[in-house]
Design an enzyme around this catalytic site. Structure first.
Site, PDB file in Angstrom:
ATOM      1  N   GLN A 262       0.823  -1.210   0.000  1.00 27.65           N
ATOM      2  CA  GLN A 262       0.000   0.000   0.000  1.00 27.65           C
ATOM      3  C   GLN A 262       0.851   1.251   0.000  1.00 27.65           C
ATOM      4  O   GLN A 262       0.477   2.272  -0.585  1.00 27.65           O
ATOM      5  CB  GLN A 262      -0.935  -0.003   1.210  1.00 27.65           C
ATOM      6  CG  GLN A 262      -2.015  -1.058   1.142  1.00 27.65           C
ATOM      7  CD  GLN A 262      -2.850  -0.982  -0.124  1.00 27.65           C
ATOM      8  OE1 GLN A 262      -2.783  -1.876  -0.966  1.00 27.65           O
ATOM      9  NE2 GLN A 262      -3.615   0.063  -0.273  1.00 27.65           N
ATOM     10  N   HIS A 265       1.658   3.186  -3.288  1.00 28.34           N
ATOM     11  CA  HIS A 265       0.666   3.987  -4.005  1.00 28.34           C
ATOM     12  C   HIS A 265       1.018   5.468  -4.019  1.00 28.34           C
ATOM     13  O   HIS A 265       0.867   6.146  -5.038  1.00 28.34           O
ATOM     14  CB  HIS A 265      -0.711   3.829  -3.359  1.00 28.34           C
ATOM     15  CG  HIS A 265      -1.484   2.657  -3.838  1.00 28.34           C
ATOM     16  ND1 HIS A 265      -2.075   2.589  -5.068  1.00 28.34           N
ATOM     17  CD2 HIS A 265      -1.763   1.482  -3.224  1.00 28.34           C
ATOM     18  CE1 HIS A 265      -2.701   1.430  -5.211  1.00 28.34           C
ATOM     19  NE2 HIS A 265      -2.514   0.737  -4.104  1.00 28.34           N
ATOM     20  N   GLU A 332      -9.558   1.465   5.368  1.00 22.70           N
ATOM     21  CA  GLU A 332     -10.023   1.136   4.017  1.00 22.70           C
ATOM     22  C   GLU A 332      -9.844  -0.365   3.769  1.00 22.70           C
ATOM     23  O   GLU A 332     -10.770  -1.061   3.347  1.00 22.70           O
ATOM     24  CB  GLU A 332      -9.215   1.947   2.995  1.00 22.70           C
ATOM     25  CG  GLU A 332      -9.566   1.641   1.542  1.00 22.70           C
ATOM     26  CD  GLU A 332      -8.598   2.313   0.579  1.00 22.70           C
ATOM     27  OE1 GLU A 332      -8.950   2.416  -0.615  1.00 22.70           O
ATOM     28  OE2 GLU A 332      -7.489   2.718   0.997  1.00 22.70           O
ATOM     29  N   HIS A 333      -8.641  -0.873   3.998  1.00 22.81           N
ATOM     30  CA  HIS A 333      -8.339  -2.304   3.889  1.00 22.81           C
ATOM     31  C   HIS A 333      -7.867  -2.795   5.244  1.00 22.81           C
ATOM     32  O   HIS A 333      -6.931  -2.222   5.813  1.00 22.81           O
ATOM     33  CB  HIS A 333      -7.218  -2.568   2.881  1.00 22.81           C
ATOM     34  CG  HIS A 333      -7.388  -1.905   1.548  1.00 22.81           C
ATOM     35  ND1 HIS A 333      -6.819  -0.677   1.248  1.00 22.81           N
ATOM     36  CD2 HIS A 333      -8.055  -2.308   0.438  1.00 22.81           C
ATOM     37  CE1 HIS A 333      -7.125  -0.359   0.005  1.00 22.81           C
ATOM     38  NE2 HIS A 333      -7.877  -1.315  -0.512  1.00 22.81           N
ATOM     39  N   ASP A 366      -7.453  -5.959  -4.643  1.00 19.89           N
ATOM     40  CA  ASP A 366      -7.232  -4.879  -5.609  1.00 19.89           C
ATOM     41  C   ASP A 366      -7.549  -5.323  -7.030  1.00 19.89           C
ATOM     42  O   ASP A 366      -7.922  -4.493  -7.869  1.00 19.89           O
ATOM     43  CB  ASP A 366      -5.780  -4.401  -5.544  1.00 19.89           C
ATOM     44  CG  ASP A 366      -5.512  -3.494  -4.351  1.00 19.89           C
ATOM     45  OD1 ASP A 366      -6.479  -2.967  -3.781  1.00 19.89           O
ATOM     46  OD2 ASP A 366      -4.335  -3.323  -3.989  1.00 19.89           O
ATOM     47  N   HIS A 425     -52.863  18.993   5.822  1.00 21.84           N
ATOM     48  CA  HIS A 425     -52.567  17.570   5.629  1.00 21.84           C
ATOM     49  C   HIS A 425     -53.803  16.732   5.989  1.00 21.84           C
ATOM     50  O   HIS A 425     -54.164  15.799   5.263  1.00 21.84           O
ATOM     51  CB  HIS A 425     -51.393  17.143   6.518  1.00 21.84           C
ATOM     52  CG  HIS A 425     -50.045  17.525   5.989  1.00 21.84           C
ATOM     53  ND1 HIS A 425     -49.676  18.823   5.757  1.00 21.84           N
ATOM     54  CD2 HIS A 425     -48.982  16.757   5.640  1.00 21.84           C
ATOM     55  CE1 HIS A 425     -48.431  18.851   5.304  1.00 21.84           C
ATOM     56  NE2 HIS A 425     -47.982  17.604   5.222  1.00 21.84           N
TER      57      HIS A 425
END
Length: 441
Positions: A262, A265, A332-333, A366, A425
């Site tokens: 990771q 990235h 996230e992961h 991924d 109403h």
């Protein structure tokens, strides 16, 4: 290379206090918002001409048109490396298997005799998908966006990806080839906030979309925030994250490799290990040195990411405390590399996606697990989900009551309307019964 946070020896705080102790990247979308605002409004007023100007300013290419010609898609697929094509096709196949099962069916509930509520699921009419093209090329993101939209039944799908100077102003050819494999033939050479604005407002070449999805940099995230309310969005994606919850049974070589996977990235990518094992922590630290030295993107991505404030090895007293930490972090992961990993994974509440045991690394998700890799970041997993077929569907309630079914409940409706000081109403019901609401039976 990576810092330590020692949470041992004390009772862990709750909620936000625990979150504040954990590493996180600085990602100020609000500050970026002011910079993207004039770009978005320029696209609004000048359309394609603005997109062409920004392509030259930000991407270093001079375009004559923004839409990618059909022959470029065809050529990209024809020239695609056969092994890459096979891998993309398998990724698409597995993603379709998973996402096809997510489609919801219309369901009718009989509330009372003669009174039903039906929930039908209707796909968004048109979506704009975004595939990043900065430091890396992400054909996998094309798949992860397009497949759930297609399986949801979205009729009109367009995709934008930044123009590349190395490819004559077109998006990366692997992006184009992935589009061709998926049957997405409306593709635009546009990146950043201007691409989101193109989908939000429409241009001379591109019709406006109802929704925009896909990961991107901070400018894409800021543009999504700017247009929230005008268009639907998936999430304001921040820097990618991995958290690994591991005990003494984990293989330190695996853990180190997954953290690095990771970190490559982006220099803001987060790599976090949570463990109750000092032995594992030390072994992972030893593994990082040679594994980092053997990888690519060392100085510009991996080392800054691992050394940044967003990454750390977090030591806890017990696996129970480790679960509290990863739930507070909301990765996230999230990898679970512990004894009885499946049982531990079943107890996690907050994560974009969970990867169970030593043979389900994040890299699998991924590309080829069948799951979706467009996931909530920045702790948003505590309230948001990853991209799925549901993201592109809208639930619509259809209310169908007979006269008798309405008569049975009319007095309750009138009572509640008057309690809220909304007499009109109630009058809407009285008008149907000659201005005298039936008494309770």
């Amino acid at each position: 290379m990576i810092s330590r946070i020692d949470l041992r020896g004390n009772t862990l705080p709750e909620g936000g206090a625990l979150r504040d102790l954990l590493p996180r990247a600085e990602f100020d979308v609000e500050a970026a918002l002011e910079k993207v605002r004039p770009i978005c409004e320029d696209v609004h007023h000048r359309g394609t001409a603005a997109l062409i100007e920004y392509a030259e300013k930000f991407d270093g290419v001079r375009l004559t048109r923004v839409r990618v010609p059909a022959e470029a898609l065809k050529e990209a697929l024809e020239e695609l490396d056969p092994q890459v094509r096979a891998a993309l096709e398998e990724s698409i196949r597995r993603a379709r298997i998973v996402h096809r099962e997510q489609r919801r069916a219309t369901h009718t509930t009989q509330v009372v005799p003669g009174g039903t509520v039906t929930e039908k699921w209707v796909p968004v009419e048109r979506v704009g998908l975004y595939a990043p093209g900065g430091r890396s090329v992400y054909p996998s993101s094309v798949i992860m966006n397009a497949v759930p939209a297609q399986e949801a039944g979205v009729e009109s799908i367009a995709l934008a990806s930044p123009p590349q100077a190395d490819f004559g102003g077109l998006p990366h050819p692997t992006i184009l080839a992935a589009c061709a494999l998926l049957g997405v033939d409306e593709v635009y050479a546009a990146g950043g906030a201007q691409a989101v604005a193109m989908f939000a407002y429409g241009t001379q070449e591109c019709a406006p979309a109802n929704m925009v999805t896909g990961p991107g940099n901070i400018w894409v995230a800021a543009a999504k925030r700017y247009f929230t309310g005008r268009i639907g969005i998936d999430t304001e994606a921040g820097p990618t994250e991995i958290a690994v919850l591991a005990d003494d049974t984990a293989d330190p070589a695996h853990v180190a490799a997954d953290l690095i996977s990771q970190a490559e990235h982006d220099p803001l990518a987060a790599a976090v290990l949570v463990t109750d094992s000092p032995r594992l922590a030390e072994a992972v630290e030893r593994e990082l040195g040679p594994q980092v030295a053997a990888t690519k993107h060392i100085e510009d991505r991996v080392k800054p990411a691992l050394a940044g404030r967003q990454s750390a090895i977090v030591l806890v007293d017990s696996l129970e405390d480790g679960l509290k930490v990863v739930d507070a972090y909301g990765a996230e992961h999230l990898e679970i590399q512990t004894a009885d990993a499946a049982a531990v994974a079943g107890r996690v509440r907050n994560a974009g996606a969970i990867f169970v045991g030593p043979w389900a690394p994040v890299s699998l998700g991924d590309y080829c697990a069948g799951s979706n890799h467009v996931l909530p970041t920045g702790g948003c997993a505590c309230h948001s989900s990853g991209l799925s077929v549901q993201s592109f569907l809208r639930g619509i309630h259809i209310v169908d009551y007979t006269r008798d079914a309405l008569a049975e409940v009319a007095h309750h409706v009138v009572t509640l309307a008057e309690a809220e000081d909304l007499p009109a109403h109630g009058a809407a019901l009285k008008a149907r019964f000659g201005w005298k609401v039936p008494s309770p039976s």
